[in-house]
Design an enzyme around this catalytic site. Structure first.
Site, PDB file in Angstrom:
ATOM      1  N   GLU A 107       0.875  -1.178   0.000  1.00 10.29           N
ATOM      2  CA  GLU A 107       0.000   0.000   0.000  1.00 10.29           C
ATOM      3  C   GLU A 107       0.913   1.230   0.000  1.00 10.29           C
ATOM      4  OE1 GLU A 107      -2.850   0.345   3.232  1.00 10.29           O
ATOM      5  OE2 GLU A 107      -3.538   2.296   2.491  1.00 10.29           O
ATOM      6  N   ARG A 326       5.119 -13.052  10.001  1.00  8.72           N
ATOM      7  CA  ARG A 326       5.676 -11.761   9.647  1.00  8.72           C
ATOM      8  C   ARG A 326       7.036 -11.586  10.309  1.00  8.72           C
ATOM      9  NH1 ARG A 326       3.229  -5.935   9.643  1.00  8.72           N
ATOM     10  NH2 ARG A 326       5.002  -4.876  10.527  1.00  8.72           N
ATOM     11  N   LYS A 336       4.005   2.095  11.070  1.00  2.66           N
ATOM     12  CA  LYS A 336       4.166   3.450  10.550  1.00  2.66           C
ATOM     13  C   LYS A 336       3.903   4.485  11.638  1.00  2.66           C
ATOM     14  CE  LYS A 336       2.850   1.901   6.079  1.00  2.66           C
ATOM     15  NZ  LYS A 336       2.169   0.629   6.318  1.00  2.66           N
TER      16      LYS A 336
END
Ligand code: ZN
Length: 533
Positions: A107, A326, A336
């Site tokens: 994204e 992950r 973020k």
């Protein structure tokens, strides 16, 4: 001085050869090794042969133990464990050569980090392994979050990683297609427009109770959906799938698939005000792009089922989905929000601060893409949690860099020393301070000197002894150099041998006794960022 260096190199080649062959070096082997390291020596073979003959004799005199002591000092890389045979990743289920399609689906709402890189390498690896295709697809249907700069930054990072893709796509180019599928779901009675206030629909979802809007007819929903695109206010209506409000998988409790967003999209501007949510867009795009294998981290596990369900309702094929855990880098935030907070508080200088785990940051610190590729193969696709320590990352990086980086001398806090009739040298202040008058030490790869008084010394001998202290040195043509240690934020000022002024920006070198460093700026003083020991 040059001749001294050659003599030394030849001796070390002889020593290495002797050590590897039960104490007996062979002149032929040493000659080959010497010439392959320096072609220009061919010009005077008779002298070189004499030099080698002496070096082989000298080396063969030493015991294996003595050889080991010297080699461990001078060529530590010989003693590093032989690398494990590189592991290959497992076969993919249902993979047919030439037919596999995988995708990278970032994204464009932030910078890529190590976790992305590892995931990208998996997808890249399989597309290549099966001679298939790799698609770069921007998941950009959240106009409030996407930024133009990130599309480019992501492409830059991929170029740095060396990952080539066959096609680029943007989900935001397909909004009309999402509308078409949304309308099909409304008409088949599988989706409805919910007009409950957000709080109410949230509570119903939490309690597992049906929302009254489920009873709205397809015709009415269709009309409301048109109004969503024109007049209805953000938050006042959303399109939801009619699934199962009692499902244990909460993503199945009538998930929202389209909502009203009035923010300007970086590419589409204000053309659309109804936007698909992630699962809806992703499910359709994977099918539309013909993706055969989705390799993604397991935080998506619940959503995989929902995405398959969406495709089933639309009569689309499901890809094989392979989940793995992950990857995070120990002690560094990857979210973020956390990173933005650190930047806002001035704790880090930006997204490329070398202490972070973004690709921009680790690149600046001197971690190379091959390290991340190898990391992907090392961690494989396990399902447990995977936190990689900085040490592990550095170890892989060191192994990759060691054989191909040039070595230079760097003298931190230099102190001048005059060696009688040999010239002026600089040695590290810390070493100069600890030395006593009369002490003998070696200017590494050069010769031994004896300290006569503070700042002055005289030539002692050429002889290499394992217990002589060896110092980094530079001479008067050395260049001012700064080394930033990002962990501490400290800069070490010193002198490096003049050859470093020819290095290119971004080049990674090894400063002997200090470690690896990457050229950050080539202005004077030349600035390096410390990579690792
Ligand atoms: Zn409702």
């Amino acid at each position: 001085m040059v001749a001294k260096k050659i003599e030394r190199d030849v001796f070390l080649f002889a020593l290495e050869n002797a050590f590897l062959h039960k104490g007996k070096a062979s002149e032929g082997a040493v000659l080959g090794k010497t010439l392959s390291s320096n072609q220009s020596l061919k010009k005077d073979l008779p002298t070189l042969r004499k030099l080698i003959s002496k070096a082989v004799k000298d080396a063969n005199k030493l015991s294996i133990g003595e050889m080991e002591v010297i080699l461990k000092e001078e060529k530590p890389e010989l003693f590093e464990k032989k690398e494990k045979v590189e592991r290959e990743l497992p076969e993919l289920p249902g993979a047919v050569k030439g037919k596999v399609v995988t995708r990278l689906a970032p994204e464009p709402n932030g910078y890529l980090h190590i976790g992305h890189a590892v995931s990208f390498f998996f997808n890249h690896y399989y597309a290549q392994k099966y001679s298939g295709k790799l698609i770069l697809r921007f998941e950009d249907t959240n106009p409030e979050k996407e930024r133009t700069e990130y599309y480019e930054a992501i492409k830059e990072d991929l170029a740095w990683l060396g990952i080539k893709y066959d096609k680029v796509k943007r989900n935001s180019d397909d909004i009309d297609l999402f509308y078409k599928h949304a309308e099909a779901l409304i008409n088949s009675g599988d989706a409805y427009v919910c007009v409950c206030p957000v709080e109410k629909s949230r509570k119903l979802r939490y309690d597992g109770k049906n929302c009254p809007c489920r009873r709205i007819s397809p015709e009415k929903s269709d009309k409301l959906f048109t109004e969503m695109k024109t007049t209805l206010k953000p938050g006042s209506a959303s399109l939801r799938l009619k699934l199962d409000m009692k499902s244990k998988n909460t993503t199945f409790r009538d998930p929202t698939i389209m909502r009203i967003v009035e923010a300007e999209h970086p590419l589409q501007g204000n053309k659309y005000r109804v936007w698909p949510l992630y699962d809806f867009a992703n499910a359709i795009e994977d099918a539309k792009c013909g993706v055969t294998h989705v390799l993604r981290s397991n935080e998506f596990q619940q959503r995989n089922k929902l995405q398959n369900k969406i495709r089933e309702l639309l009569g689309m094929d499901n890809p094989h989905i392979i989940s793995y855990s992950r990857i995070n880098l120990e002690g560094t935030p990857t979210s973020k929000r956390e990173i933005q907070k650190l930047i806002d508080n001035g704790k880090v200088s930006g997204w490329d601060d070398p202490r972070l785990a973004t690709l921009k940051a680790i690149k600046r610190r001197g971690i190379v893409p091959e390290t991340l590729e190898r990391l992907a193969k090392e961690v494989r696709m396990t399902s447990g949690s995977t936190t990689i320590s900085i040490d592990a990352l550095n170890t892989i990086n060191r192994k990759i860099l060691s054989p191909k980086t040039k070595h230079y001398f760097f003298v931190p806090s230099p102190e001048k020393i005059e060696v009688k009739s040999k010239g002026t040298f600089y040695i590290p202040k810390a070493d100069a301070k600890s030395m006593k008058k009369g002490e003998i030490f070696r200017l590494k790869d050069l010769f031994n000197v004896k300290l006569t008084t503070k700042g002055k010394a005289e030539f002692d001998s050429d002889e290499v002894k394992a217990d002589t202290k060896k110092l980094q040195w530079v001479d008067t043509d050395a260049v001012d150099t700064e080394l930033l240690i990002s962990e501490t934020g400290k800069t070490i000022k010193g002198l490096a041998q003049k050859e470093v002024s020819k290095l290119k920006l971004g080049e990674i070198v090894q400063f002997e006794r200090v470690g690896f460093a990457r050229v950050e700026s080539s202005d004077k003083p030349i600035k390096f960022i410390f990579t690792h020991e």
